[in-house]
Design a protein around this motif. Structure first.
Motif, PDB file in Angstrom:
ATOM      1  N   GLY A 166       7.666   5.342  21.558  1.00 25.51           N
ATOM      2  CA  GLY A 166       8.208   4.563  22.664  1.00 25.51           C
ATOM      3  C   GLY A 166       9.192   3.476  22.316  1.00 25.51           C
ATOM      4  O   GLY A 166       9.816   2.917  23.202  1.00 25.51           O
ATOM      5  N   GLY A 167       9.340   3.136  21.035  1.00 22.81           N
ATOM      6  CA  GLY A 167      10.276   2.059  20.749  1.00 22.81           C
ATOM      7  C   GLY A 167      10.324   1.661  19.291  1.00 22.81           C
ATOM      8  O   GLY A 167       9.872   2.401  18.406  1.00 22.81           O
ATOM      9  N   VAL A 168      10.861   0.475  19.052  1.00 21.04           N
ATOM     10  CA  VAL A 168      11.029  -0.037  17.696  1.00 21.04           C
ATOM     11  C   VAL A 168       9.765  -0.781  17.272  1.00 21.04           C
ATOM     12  O   VAL A 168       9.319  -1.708  17.959  1.00 21.04           O
ATOM     13  N   LEU A 169       9.210  -0.392  16.146  1.00 23.74           N
ATOM     14  CA  LEU A 169       8.048  -1.081  15.595  1.00 23.74           C
ATOM     15  C   LEU A 169       8.460  -2.266  14.737  1.00 23.74           C
ATOM     16  O   LEU A 169       7.802  -3.301  14.738  1.00 23.74           O
ATOM     17  N   SER A 170       9.534  -2.097  13.970  1.00 21.72           N
ATOM     18  CA  SER A 170       9.990  -3.183  13.108  1.00 21.72           C
ATOM     19  C   SER A 170      11.458  -2.993  12.773  1.00 21.72           C
ATOM     20  O   SER A 170      11.986  -1.884  12.832  1.00 21.72           O
ATOM     21  N   HIS A 171      12.089  -4.099  12.412  1.00 18.10           N
ATOM     22  CA  HIS A 171      13.498  -4.079  12.018  1.00 18.10           C
ATOM     23  C   HIS A 171      13.720  -5.222  11.056  1.00 18.10           C
ATOM     24  O   HIS A 171      13.369  -6.371  11.343  1.00 18.10           O
ATOM     25  N   GLY A 172      14.259  -4.892   9.891  1.00 20.40           N
ATOM     26  CA  GLY A 172      14.525  -5.944   8.917  1.00 20.40           C
ATOM     27  C   GLY A 172      14.660  -5.375   7.525  1.00 20.40           C
ATOM     28  O   GLY A 172      14.833  -4.166   7.331  1.00 20.40           O
ATOM     29  N   ALA A 173      14.597  -6.249   6.538  1.00 20.99           N
ATOM     30  CA  ALA A 173      14.686  -5.833   5.147  1.00 20.99           C
ATOM     31  C   ALA A 173      13.579  -4.829   4.838  1.00 20.99           C
ATOM     32  O   ALA A 173      12.474  -4.936   5.395  1.00 20.99           O
ATOM     33  N   PRO A 174      13.838  -3.833   3.980  1.00 24.39           N
ATOM     34  CA  PRO A 174      12.843  -2.793   3.711  1.00 24.39           C
ATOM     35  C   PRO A 174      11.465  -3.335   3.369  1.00 24.39           C
ATOM     36  O   PRO A 174      10.445  -2.813   3.845  1.00 24.39           O
ATOM     37  N   ARG A 175      11.407  -4.359   2.559  1.00 25.56           N
ATOM     38  CA  ARG A 175      10.123  -4.901   2.110  1.00 25.56           C
ATOM     39  C   ARG A 175       9.300  -5.445   3.280  1.00 25.56           C
ATOM     40  O   ARG A 175       8.068  -5.438   3.245  1.00 25.56           O
ATOM     41  N   HIS A 176       9.980  -5.926   4.311  1.00 24.32           N
ATOM     42  CA  HIS A 176       9.286  -6.528   5.449  1.00 24.32           C
ATOM     43  C   HIS A 176       9.114  -5.551   6.613  1.00 24.32           C
ATOM     44  O   HIS A 176       8.170  -5.687   7.401  1.00 24.32           O
ATOM     45  N   ALA A 177      10.010  -4.591   6.724  1.00 23.16           N
ATOM     46  CA  ALA A 177       9.935  -3.650   7.843  1.00 23.16           C
ATOM     47  C   ALA A 177       8.914  -2.545   7.609  1.00 23.16           C
ATOM     48  O   ALA A 177       8.307  -2.048   8.553  1.00 23.16           O
ATOM     49  N   MET A 178       8.708  -2.147   6.343  1.00 24.94           N
ATOM     50  CA  MET A 178       7.801  -1.043   6.043  1.00 24.94           C
ATOM     51  C   MET A 178       6.541  -1.579   5.349  1.00 24.94           C
ATOM     52  O   MET A 178       6.347  -1.435   4.146  1.00 24.94           O
ATOM     53  N   THR A 179       5.698  -2.235   6.123  1.00 20.79           N
ATOM     54  CA  THR A 179       4.427  -2.741   5.611  1.00 20.79           C
ATOM     55  C   THR A 179       3.351  -1.657   5.760  1.00 20.79           C
ATOM     56  O   THR A 179       3.548  -0.680   6.500  1.00 20.79           O
ATOM     57  N   PRO A 180       2.205  -1.807   5.098  1.00 21.02           N
ATOM     58  CA  PRO A 180       1.128  -0.837   5.299  1.00 21.02           C
ATOM     59  C   PRO A 180       0.731  -0.685   6.764  1.00 21.02           C
ATOM     60  O   PRO A 180       0.443   0.426   7.227  1.00 21.02           O
ATOM     61  N   GLU A 181       0.742  -1.806   7.498  1.00 19.73           N
ATOM     62  CA  GLU A 181       0.408  -1.727   8.912  1.00 19.73           C
ATOM     63  C   GLU A 181       1.435  -0.893   9.675  1.00 19.73           C
ATOM     64  O   GLU A 181       1.078  -0.045  10.515  1.00 19.73           O
ATOM     65  N   MET A 182       2.738  -1.116   9.414  1.00 18.83           N
ATOM     66  CA  MET A 182       3.775  -0.366  10.106  1.00 18.83           C
ATOM     67  C   MET A 182       3.761   1.103   9.701  1.00 18.83           C
ATOM     68  O   MET A 182       4.014   1.993  10.517  1.00 18.83           O
ATOM     69  N   LEU A 183       3.476   1.373   8.432  1.00 16.65           N
ATOM     70  CA  LEU A 183       3.356   2.750   7.958  1.00 16.65           C
ATOM     71  C   LEU A 183       2.250   3.469   8.720  1.00 16.65           C
ATOM     72  O   LEU A 183       2.399   4.625   9.140  1.00 16.65           O
ATOM     73  N   SER A 184       1.142   2.780   8.918  1.00 18.78           N
ATOM     74  CA  SER A 184       0.018   3.345   9.648  1.00 18.78           C
ATOM     75  C   SER A 184       0.360   3.589  11.109  1.00 18.78           C
ATOM     76  O   SER A 184       0.080   4.654  11.663  1.00 18.78           O
ATOM     77  N   ARG A 185       1.004   2.614  11.734  1.00 20.02           N
ATOM     78  CA  ARG A 185       1.326   2.746  13.155  1.00 20.02           C
ATOM     79  C   ARG A 185       2.362   3.836  13.410  1.00 20.02           C
ATOM     80  O   ARG A 185       2.273   4.564  14.406  1.00 20.02           O
ATOM     81  N   ALA A 186       3.338   3.957  12.521  1.00 21.81           N
ATOM     82  CA  ALA A 186       4.411   4.932  12.740  1.00 21.81           C
ATOM     83  C   ALA A 186       3.993   6.351  12.367  1.00 21.81           C
ATOM     84  O   ALA A 186       4.240   7.297  13.119  1.00 21.81           O
ATOM     85  N   TYR A 187       3.385   6.498  11.199  1.00 23.78           N
ATOM     86  CA  TYR A 187       3.134   7.830  10.646  1.00 23.78           C
ATOM     87  C   TYR A 187       1.668   8.238  10.649  1.00 23.78           C
ATOM     88  O   TYR A 187       1.337   9.363  10.268  1.00 23.78           O
ATOM     89  N   HIS A 188       0.772   7.328  11.023  1.00 24.96           N
ATOM     90  CA  HIS A 188      -0.663   7.604  11.029  1.00 24.96           C
ATOM     91  C   HIS A 188      -1.179   8.006   9.651  1.00 24.96           C
ATOM     92  O   HIS A 188      -1.960   8.949   9.512  1.00 24.96           O
ATOM     93  N   VAL A 189      -0.700   7.298   8.644  1.00 26.04           N
ATOM     94  CA  VAL A 189      -1.190   7.494   7.275  1.00 26.04           C
ATOM     95  C   VAL A 189      -1.517   6.124   6.692  1.00 26.04           C
ATOM     96  O   VAL A 189      -1.015   5.089   7.145  1.00 26.04           O
ATOM     97  N   SER A 190      -2.372   6.127   5.682  1.00 27.47           N
ATOM     98  CA  SER A 190      -2.673   4.888   4.978  1.00 27.47           C
ATOM     99  C   SER A 190      -1.880   4.865   3.684  1.00 27.47           C
ATOM    100  O   SER A 190      -1.722   5.890   3.019  1.00 27.47           O
ATOM    101  N   GLY A 191      -1.362   3.700   3.345  1.00 27.81           N
ATOM    102  CA  GLY A 191      -0.543   3.611   2.149  1.00 27.81           C
ATOM    103  C   GLY A 191      -0.387   2.189   1.683  1.00 27.81           C
ATOM    104  O   GLY A 191      -0.910   1.243   2.290  1.00 27.81           O
ATOM    105  N   ARG A 192       0.368   2.046   0.599  1.00 27.23           N
ATOM    106  CA  ARG A 192       0.569   0.737  -0.026  1.00 27.23           C
ATOM    107  C   ARG A 192       2.040   0.521  -0.311  1.00 27.23           C
ATOM    108  O   ARG A 192       2.785   1.465  -0.512  1.00 27.23           O
ATOM    109  N   LEU A 193       2.421  -0.739  -0.333  1.00 33.31           N
ATOM    110  CA  LEU A 193       3.771  -1.118  -0.727  1.00 33.31           C
ATOM    111  C   LEU A 193       3.691  -1.692  -2.137  1.00 33.31           C
ATOM    112  O   LEU A 193       3.013  -2.683  -2.376  1.00 33.31           O
ATOM    113  N   GLU A 194       4.376  -1.031  -3.067  1.00 32.63           N
ATOM    114  CA  GLU A 194       4.374  -1.461  -4.462  1.00 32.63           C
ATOM    115  C   GLU A 194       5.794  -1.870  -4.861  1.00 32.63           C
ATOM    116  O   GLU A 194       6.751  -1.679  -4.115  1.00 32.63           O
TER     117      GLU A 194
END
Length: 263
Positions: free
Chosen positions: A214-242
């Protein structure tokens, strides 16, 4: 410098709303923006609307000019769109296809100038070896490179690229992203690139737009836009940012998200 401003954007197919309430501004001139999200979320529809090829509600302005009010020629000079579909496998050779793409839009340029631009594009993309090869005899990856050449030769302010690396191997993917980055920096324009490879986008894009249902979950620098929470909400997977040894962020996916509400 090029300014893109998106306000209250709504995209619908018939009665089905694809994206809504999208407001994005303050894009840094000279930047590459990754457009990410799961299949079917509306990334292609978003780019098509920016290109003036699909209806929308709200406002899209380029340097203060509303997209709807631009003539076809004005828009084509300012914005260039590369769809997912590959150029048709015709008997036209690559060189002719690229020259024709430029002439169709850049009526202000002389024949000699168009030919000079075309030569430069083939060299930039390192595809001079297929310049006089018919598209009908090319691989999917080679035709994709010709399609990109047709966009770049026009020297647009904004490039809208829908999966431009999908048919390419890793070496060519990196080459394409390097060329796009260089061109955008030199012109102080913008490139919005829809990608499926999250880590490719994290490494090579200055910022990300992450779409969810339905819309934009996040927008910004890669490190801040693709957090574990956003990864989960967008793709329904669990993951980590390293962070790699060079200091660049990257995503490690551990598995499907089993948290209730994200299934």
């Amino acid at each position: 410098m090029t300014k893109l401003d998106i306000r209250d954007l709504v995209i619908a197919h018939g009665k089905n709303t694809i994206l809504s309430n999208i407001t994005l501004a303050d894009f840094e001139p000279g930047s590459v923006i990754g457009v990410l999200g799961p299949n079917g979320v509306g990334k292609s529809s978003f780019l098509r609307s920016l290109a003036g090829l699909a209806p929308y509600g709200g406002s899209i302005t380029y340097d203060g000019d509303e997209n709807r009010k631009l003539s076809h020629n004005q828009r084509a000079r300012k914005v260039a769109y590369l769809p997912q579909t590959l150029p048709q496998a015709t008997n036209l050779v690559a060189y002719e296809a690229v020259i024709s793409a430029c002439r169709a839009v850049r009526h202000d340029l002389t024949r000699d100038h168009v030919e000079t631009l075309t030569e430069q594009v083939f060299d930039r993309l390192n595809i001079r070896h297929i310049a006089f090869q018919p598209l009908s005899r090319m691989s999917g990856g080679q035709r994709q490179m010709v399609g990109l050449a047709q966009i770049i030769v026009r020297e647009p302010d904004i490039m809208l690229l829908d999966e431009p690396t999908s048919a390419l191997d890793l070496r060519w993917q990196l080459g394409v992203l390097d060329v796009v980055r260089t061109l955008v920096k030199d012109k102080q324009g913008l490139a919005l690139i829809a990608l499926h490879d999250i880590n490719l986008a994290m490494r090579h894009c200055d910022s990300l737009i992450l779409f969810g249902e339905g819309g934009v979950l996040s927008h910004g620098a890669p490190r801040h836009a693709m957090t574990p929470e956003m990864l989960s909400r967008a793709y329904h997977v669990s993951g980590r940012l390293e962070t790699c040894s060079h200091g660049s962020p990257f995503v490690i996916v551990d598995g499907l998200n089993t948290i209730e509400g994200h299934r």
